[in-house]
Design a protein around this motif. Structure first.
Motif, PDB file in Angstrom:
ATOM      1  N   THR A 277       3.770   3.517  -2.117  1.00  0.00           N
ATOM      2  CA  THR A 277       4.298   2.252  -1.600  1.00  0.00           C
ATOM      3  C   THR A 277       5.228   2.522  -0.422  1.00  0.00           C
ATOM      4  O   THR A 277       5.174   1.835   0.606  1.00  0.00           O
ATOM      5  CB  THR A 277       5.019   1.458  -2.708  1.00  0.00           C
ATOM      6  OG1 THR A 277       4.132   1.310  -3.814  1.00  0.00           O
ATOM      7  CG2 THR A 277       5.427   0.083  -2.219  1.00  0.00           C
TER       8      THR A 277
ATOM      9  N   ASP B 121      -1.992  -0.507  -0.452  1.00  0.00           N
ATOM     10  CA  ASP B 121      -1.219   0.263  -1.440  1.00  0.00           C
ATOM     11  C   ASP B 121      -1.949   0.098  -2.776  1.00  0.00           C
ATOM     12  O   ASP B 121      -1.900  -0.964  -3.391  1.00  0.00           O
ATOM     13  CB  ASP B 121       0.198  -0.313  -1.510  1.00  0.00           C
ATOM     14  CG  ASP B 121       1.066   0.402  -2.533  1.00  0.00           C
ATOM     15  OD1 ASP B 121       0.752   1.548  -2.905  1.00  0.00           O
ATOM     16  OD2 ASP B 121       2.077  -0.198  -2.961  1.00  0.00           O
TER      17      ASP B 121
ATOM     18  N   GLN C 221       5.129  -4.275  -5.696  1.00  0.00           N
ATOM     19  CA  GLN C 221       6.298  -3.810  -4.964  1.00  0.00           C
ATOM     20  C   GLN C 221       6.142  -4.033  -3.451  1.00  0.00           C
ATOM     21  O   GLN C 221       7.042  -4.547  -2.794  1.00  0.00           O
ATOM     22  CB  GLN C 221       6.508  -2.329  -5.274  1.00  0.00           C
ATOM     23  CG  GLN C 221       7.944  -1.917  -5.174  1.00  0.00           C
ATOM     24  CD  GLN C 221       8.197  -0.544  -5.721  1.00  0.00           C
ATOM     25  OE1 GLN C 221       7.278   0.226  -5.977  1.00  0.00           O
ATOM     26  NE2 GLN C 221       9.458  -0.228  -5.880  1.00  0.00           N
TER      27      GLN C 221
ATOM     28  N   ASP D  79      -1.597  -3.235  -6.234  1.00  0.00           N
ATOM     29  CA  ASP D  79      -0.921  -2.673  -7.407  1.00  0.00           C
ATOM     30  C   ASP D  79      -0.241  -3.821  -8.148  1.00  0.00           C
ATOM     31  O   ASP D  79       0.471  -4.625  -7.532  1.00  0.00           O
ATOM     32  CB  ASP D  79       0.125  -1.641  -6.958  1.00  0.00           C
ATOM     33  CG  ASP D  79       0.684  -0.836  -8.127  1.00  0.00           C
ATOM     34  OD1 ASP D  79       0.513  -1.272  -9.291  1.00  0.00           O
ATOM     35  OD2 ASP D  79       1.293   0.210  -7.871  1.00  0.00           O
TER      36      ASP D  79
HETATM   37 MG   LIG Z   1       3.933   1.873  -5.723  1.00  0.00          MG
END
Ligand SMILES: [Mg+2]
Ligand SMILES: Nc1ncnc2c1ncn2[C@@H]1O[C@H](COP(=O)(O)OP(=O)(O)OP(=O)(O)O)[C@@H](O)[C@H]1O
Length: 212
Positions: free
Chosen positions: A15, A84, A42, A38
């Motif tokens: 990330t 990500d 985040q 994800d």
């Molecule tokens: Mg991450």
């Protein structure tokens, strides 16, 4: 859209690297969209804090390869999507879906034999290669290892690089050091990639002909 998939077997810095890489590409004049694949969300929370000059779309789904092409805004067809991807040990469905579309897979790997073992146990390279029959050209995406969170002054980095190259991996020359500047990346943190190692990484990607 050209997709860069940031993958790893477990938590390694994806990330953080996705955030900096996408800023570096944006600062170099590329049209960028981040994709958060994800469940931890985040990357999208960092963008939602309001400091990012581009959007990050939530796309943590094993239907990534079907849904995301519909989500690309007009004018971004020639842009770069930085994805990500949730770590592959626990998110194989999303990972496989992203890798069906990815043009460049970046394995984010701390330079320790411990992390190399986790990468090989998955096994990560085979996981990427196994997506080939599901891809339009039946070839796996170009795959490069990005050594990251690297402590300075440690011989193991050289050993890990040599090991990986002997095993047939492409390894970026650019290494992301373990430093407070990158460790502090979080919601609302200000990212200026110019002059950072991620700016060098974009130069290396361009010089190697990896970007469109
Ligand atoms: Mg991450
Ligand atoms: N280059 C770096 N230098 C120092 N610390 C770093 C660096 N990159 C990442 N970190 C730290 O390592 C931890 C994991 O980073 P990050 O959350 O980016 O990994 P991740 O692969 O996305 O993890 P997950 O799979 O759990 O989402 C964080 O505490 C982060 O601040």
């Amino acid at each position: 859209m050209f997709f860069i998939a940031n993958v790893s077997p477990r938590s390694t810095g994806k990330t953080t690297n996705s955030a900096w890489m996408s800023h570096a590409l944006h600062e170099r004049g590329r049209k960028v969209i981040g994709f958060d694949a994800d469940d931890s969300r985040q990357f999208s929370r960092w963008q939602a804090a309001g400091t990012y000059p581009f959007v990050v779309q939530q796309a943590a789904t094993s239907a990534f390869h079907m849904n995301v092409p519909q989500m690309i805004p007009a004018g971004f067809e020639d842009g770069i999507g930085v994805v990500d991807v949730g770590h592959l040990e626990d998110h194989k469905g999303v990972g496989a879906s992203v890798l069906r579309l990815a043009d460049l897979a970046v394995i984010n790997l701390p330079p320790s034999m411990n992390d190399v073992e986790r990468m090989e146990e998955l096994p990560t390279k085979e996981f990427i290669q196994d997506t080939a029959p599901l891809r339009p050209d039946s070839q796996p995406p170009a795959t490069w290892v990005l050594l990251c969170k690297a402590p300075t002054g440690v011989n193991e980095i050289k050993q890990v690089r040599e090991y990986l190259e002997d095993e047939g991996y492409n390894v970026f020359t650019t290494v992301v050091p373990s430093v407070v500047k990158y460790m502090r990346t979080h919601e609302g943190s200000d990212i200026q990639a110019k002059g950072s190692v991620f700016d060098e990484l974009v130069t290396e990607m361009e010089e190697r002909g990896l970007l469109p």
